[in-house]
Design a protein around this motif. Structure first.
Motif, PDB file in Angstrom:
ATOM      1  N   ILE A 198       3.336 -95.718  55.600  1.00 57.50           N
ATOM      2  CA  ILE A 198       2.542 -94.499  55.656  1.00 57.50           C
ATOM      3  C   ILE A 198       2.308 -94.072  54.212  1.00 57.50           C
ATOM      4  O   ILE A 198       3.278 -93.857  53.465  1.00 57.50           O
ATOM      5  CB  ILE A 198       3.290 -93.405  56.442  1.00 57.50           C
ATOM      6  N   ALA A 199       1.056 -93.967  53.801  1.00 53.07           N
ATOM      7  CA  ALA A 199       0.744 -93.686  52.402  1.00 53.07           C
ATOM      8  C   ALA A 199       0.077 -92.327  52.232  1.00 53.07           C
ATOM      9  O   ALA A 199      -0.740 -91.912  53.057  1.00 53.07           O
ATOM     10  CB  ALA A 199      -0.173 -94.773  51.843  1.00 53.07           C
ATOM     11  N   VAL A 200       0.457 -91.651  51.153  1.00 49.86           N
ATOM     12  CA  VAL A 200      -0.148 -90.382  50.741  1.00 49.86           C
ATOM     13  C   VAL A 200      -0.466 -90.479  49.251  1.00 49.86           C
ATOM     14  O   VAL A 200      -0.090 -91.445  48.586  1.00 49.86           O
ATOM     15  CB  VAL A 200       0.798 -89.186  51.016  1.00 49.86           C
ATOM     16  N   LYS A 201      -1.131 -89.475  48.723  1.00 47.09           N
ATOM     17  CA  LYS A 201      -1.395 -89.425  47.280  1.00 47.09           C
ATOM     18  C   LYS A 201      -0.069 -89.277  46.532  1.00 47.09           C
ATOM     19  O   LYS A 201       0.887 -88.686  47.047  1.00 47.09           O
ATOM     20  CB  LYS A 201      -2.307 -88.253  46.943  1.00 47.09           C
ATOM     21  N   ASP A 202      -0.025 -89.776  45.307  1.00 51.24           N
ATOM     22  CA  ASP A 202       1.203 -89.714  44.514  1.00 51.24           C
ATOM     23  C   ASP A 202       1.711 -88.285  44.351  1.00 51.24           C
ATOM     24  O   ASP A 202       2.914 -88.030  44.471  1.00 51.24           O
ATOM     25  CB  ASP A 202       0.987 -90.335  43.131  1.00 51.24           C
ATOM     26  N   GLU A 203       0.812 -87.343  44.084  1.00 50.76           N
ATOM     27  CA  GLU A 203       1.222 -85.947  43.891  1.00 50.76           C
ATOM     28  C   GLU A 203       1.828 -85.388  45.177  1.00 50.76           C
ATOM     29  O   GLU A 203       2.783 -84.609  45.140  1.00 50.76           O
ATOM     30  CB  GLU A 203       0.028 -85.081  43.468  1.00 50.76           C
ATOM     31  N   GLU A 204       1.261 -85.775  46.323  1.00 53.82           N
ATOM     32  CA  GLU A 204       1.813 -85.333  47.611  1.00 53.82           C
ATOM     33  C   GLU A 204       3.184 -85.954  47.842  1.00 53.82           C
ATOM     34  O   GLU A 204       4.093 -85.296  48.363  1.00 53.82           O
ATOM     35  CB  GLU A 204       0.855 -85.705  48.740  1.00 53.82           C
ATOM     36  N   MET A 205       3.346 -87.207  47.440  1.00 51.22           N
ATOM     37  CA  MET A 205       4.629 -87.879  47.630  1.00 51.22           C
ATOM     38  C   MET A 205       5.725 -87.200  46.820  1.00 51.22           C
ATOM     39  O   MET A 205       6.879 -87.164  47.252  1.00 51.22           O
ATOM     40  CB  MET A 205       4.499 -89.362  47.255  1.00 51.22           C
ATOM     41  N   GLU A 206       5.382 -86.656  45.681  1.00 52.08           N
ATOM     42  CA  GLU A 206       6.367 -85.922  44.888  1.00 52.08           C
ATOM     43  C   GLU A 206       6.896 -84.722  45.670  1.00 52.08           C
ATOM     44  O   GLU A 206       8.100 -84.447  45.670  1.00 52.08           O
ATOM     45  CB  GLU A 206       5.757 -85.487  43.558  1.00 52.08           C
ATOM     46  N   ASP A 207       5.999 -84.006  46.351  1.00 47.76           N
ATOM     47  CA  ASP A 207       6.420 -82.867  47.175  1.00 47.76           C
ATOM     48  C   ASP A 207       7.267 -83.341  48.352  1.00 47.76           C
ATOM     49  O   ASP A 207       8.320 -82.764  48.650  1.00 47.76           O
ATOM     50  CB  ASP A 207       5.208 -82.092  47.693  1.00 47.76           C
ATOM     51  N   ILE A 208       6.817 -84.375  49.028  1.00 44.55           N
ATOM     52  CA  ILE A 208       7.538 -84.904  50.198  1.00 44.55           C
ATOM     53  C   ILE A 208       8.927 -85.368  49.792  1.00 44.55           C
ATOM     54  O   ILE A 208       9.920 -85.077  50.468  1.00 44.55           O
ATOM     55  CB  ILE A 208       6.725 -86.047  50.853  1.00 44.55           C
ATOM     56  N   TYR A 209       9.014 -86.070  48.687  1.00 41.63           N
ATOM     57  CA  TYR A 209      10.298 -86.589  48.195  1.00 41.63           C
ATOM     58  C   TYR A 209      11.277 -85.444  47.946  1.00 41.63           C
ATOM     59  O   TYR A 209      12.470 -85.566  48.223  1.00 41.63           O
ATOM     60  CB  TYR A 209      10.051 -87.383  46.911  1.00 41.63           C
ATOM     61  N   ALA A 210      10.775 -84.321  47.427  1.00 37.82           N
ATOM     62  CA  ALA A 210      11.621 -83.158  47.166  1.00 37.82           C
ATOM     63  C   ALA A 210      11.984 -82.411  48.445  1.00 37.82           C
ATOM     64  O   ALA A 210      13.100 -81.903  48.586  1.00 37.82           O
ATOM     65  CB  ALA A 210      10.917 -82.206  46.194  1.00 37.82           C
ATOM     66  N   MET A 211      11.073 -82.356  49.401  1.00 33.80           N
ATOM     67  CA  MET A 211      11.261 -81.535  50.596  1.00 33.80           C
ATOM     68  C   MET A 211      12.092 -82.199  51.689  1.00 33.80           C
ATOM     69  O   MET A 211      12.842 -81.531  52.399  1.00 33.80           O
ATOM     70  CB  MET A 211       9.901 -81.161  51.196  1.00 33.80           C
ATOM     71  N   VAL A 212      11.936 -83.502  51.862  1.00 35.78           N
ATOM     72  CA  VAL A 212      12.524 -84.207  53.005  1.00 35.78           C
ATOM     73  C   VAL A 212      13.889 -84.775  52.622  1.00 35.78           C
ATOM     74  O   VAL A 212      14.020 -85.452  51.605  1.00 35.78           O
ATOM     75  CB  VAL A 212      11.580 -85.326  53.496  1.00 35.78           C
ATOM     76  N   ARG A 213      14.874 -84.524  53.452  1.00 35.98           N
ATOM     77  CA  ARG A 213      16.233 -85.005  53.221  1.00 35.98           C
ATOM     78  C   ARG A 213      16.507 -86.241  54.070  1.00 35.98           C
ATOM     79  O   ARG A 213      15.914 -86.422  55.133  1.00 35.98           O
ATOM     80  CB  ARG A 213      17.258 -83.916  53.580  1.00 35.98           C
ATOM     81  N   ASP A 214      17.417 -87.069  53.601  1.00 34.91           N
ATOM     82  CA  ASP A 214      17.877 -88.185  54.423  1.00 34.91           C
ATOM     83  C   ASP A 214      18.432 -87.639  55.728  1.00 34.91           C
ATOM     84  O   ASP A 214      19.088 -86.594  55.736  1.00 34.91           O
ATOM     85  CB  ASP A 214      18.955 -88.989  53.693  1.00 34.91           C
ATOM     86  N   GLY A 215      18.163 -88.330  56.826  1.00 35.19           N
ATOM     87  CA  GLY A 215      18.595 -87.888  58.147  1.00 35.19           C
ATOM     88  C   GLY A 215      17.532 -87.104  58.898  1.00 35.19           C
ATOM     89  O   GLY A 215      17.696 -86.842  60.099  1.00 35.19           O
ATOM     90  N   THR A 216      16.447 -86.720  58.237  1.00 34.74           N
ATOM     91  CA  THR A 216      15.380 -85.970  58.904  1.00 34.74           C
ATOM     92  C   THR A 216      14.733 -86.839  59.972  1.00 34.74           C
ATOM     93  O   THR A 216      14.318 -87.959  59.685  1.00 34.74           O
ATOM     94  CB  THR A 216      14.314 -85.515  57.894  1.00 34.74           C
ATOM     95  N   PRO A 217      14.622 -86.357  61.212  1.00 33.32           N
ATOM     96  CA  PRO A 217      13.955 -87.140  62.264  1.00 33.32           C
ATOM     97  C   PRO A 217      12.454 -87.238  62.015  1.00 33.32           C
ATOM     98  O   PRO A 217      11.829 -86.306  61.498  1.00 33.32           O
ATOM     99  CB  PRO A 217      14.223 -86.355  63.557  1.00 33.32           C
ATOM    100  N   ILE A 218      11.890 -88.380  62.387  1.00 35.43           N
ATOM    101  CA  ILE A 218      10.456 -88.608  62.266  1.00 35.43           C
ATOM    102  C   ILE A 218       9.951 -89.253  63.549  1.00 35.43           C
ATOM    103  O   ILE A 218      10.556 -90.209  64.029  1.00 35.43           O
ATOM    104  CB  ILE A 218      10.094 -89.454  61.026  1.00 35.43           C
ATOM    105  N   THR A 219       8.897 -88.695  64.109  1.00 35.14           N
ATOM    106  CA  THR A 219       8.259 -89.224  65.308  1.00 35.14           C
ATOM    107  C   THR A 219       6.879 -89.712  64.925  1.00 35.14           C
ATOM    108  O   THR A 219       6.076 -88.948  64.387  1.00 35.14           O
ATOM    109  CB  THR A 219       8.167 -88.150  66.408  1.00 35.14           C
ATOM    110  N   VAL A 220       6.618 -90.996  65.203  1.00 38.92           N
ATOM    111  CA  VAL A 220       5.321 -91.598  64.910  1.00 38.92           C
ATOM    112  C   VAL A 220       4.609 -91.789  66.232  1.00 38.92           C
ATOM    113  O   VAL A 220       5.080 -92.524  67.106  1.00 38.92           O
ATOM    114  CB  VAL A 220       5.466 -92.941  64.168  1.00 38.92           C
ATOM    115  N   LEU A 221       3.476 -91.101  66.386  1.00 36.59           N
ATOM    116  CA  LEU A 221       2.702 -91.124  67.638  1.00 36.59           C
ATOM    117  C   LEU A 221       1.420 -91.925  67.456  1.00 36.59           C
ATOM    118  O   LEU A 221       0.873 -91.978  66.354  1.00 36.59           O
ATOM    119  CB  LEU A 221       2.379 -89.683  68.050  1.00 36.59           C
ATOM    120  N   PRO A 222       0.928 -92.552  68.552  1.00 43.33           N
ATOM    121  CA  PRO A 222      -0.310 -93.365  68.468  1.00 43.33           C
ATOM    122  C   PRO A 222      -1.510 -92.575  67.947  1.00 43.33           C
ATOM    123  O   PRO A 222      -1.568 -91.404  67.956  1.00 43.33           O
ATOM    124  CB  PRO A 222      -0.560 -93.808  69.906  1.00 43.33           C
TER     125      PRO A 222
END
Length: 164
Positions: A140-164
């Motif tokens: 799953i790809a996002v812009k680099d600047e967005e990934m910086e925010d995601i990397y800071a916000m999301v912790r290991d163990g966070t559940p993720i649901t991928v829907l069709p």
């Protein structure tokens, strides 16, 4: 000597600021779940029932359908969790999904193939294929600047649901 010392301090300070620039801090509400809506090409970072962030995403180069085996170019569908992070990713920064889950492994083995692995949410880095929305090998790809925010916000163990 004084000029050399000042120059060295400037170079070190500039170098440290450049290195630290992709690592942000976050002190807002906890991200309690991530939803990936493949058909809409969106990823939502949630705090319970409130959307904190909504991102446009790119997927695997064969975006329709669930991942079945290594190399199929599909992004897996189902329930996973964030299980690792890579600050040295060739795609800027990345956080890993717990794919393959036991059901994914069993399904692939029944087909006589490997389920693959190394599914991440990542930036584009210098390898981004411009002009294509779906270009990854299943990530799953996002812009680099967005990934910086995601990397800071999301912790290991966070559940993720991928829907069709």
């Amino acid at each position: 000597m004084q000029i050399t010392r000042l120059l060295l301090i400037f170079v070190v300070a500039f170098g440290l600021s450049a290195c630290a620039s992709k690592f942000k801090t976050y002190d807002g509400p906890e991200v309690t779940r991530i939803y990936v809506l493949k058909g809409e090409r969106r990823m939502l970072l949630m705090n319970n029932d409130k959307t904190l962030k909504d991102y446009r995403i790119g997927l695997g180069f064969a975006p329709v359908g669930d991942k079945k085996f290594e190399g199929d170019g599909r992004t897996p569908e189902g329930d996973y969790f964030i299980d690792r992070r890579n600050p040295e990713s060739r795609y800027h920064l990345s956080i890993g999904l717990s794919y393959p889950a036991p059901a994914d492994i069993a399904e692939a083995h029944a087909l006589g193939v490997s389920p693959g692995g190394d599914i991440f949410i990542h930036g584009r880095g210098k390898f981004y294929q411009k002009g294509r929305d779906d270009w990854t090998a299943g990530c799953i790809a996002v812009k680099d600047e967005e990934m910086e925010d995601i990397y800071a916000m999301v912790r290991d163990g966070t559940p993720i649901t991928v829907l069709p």
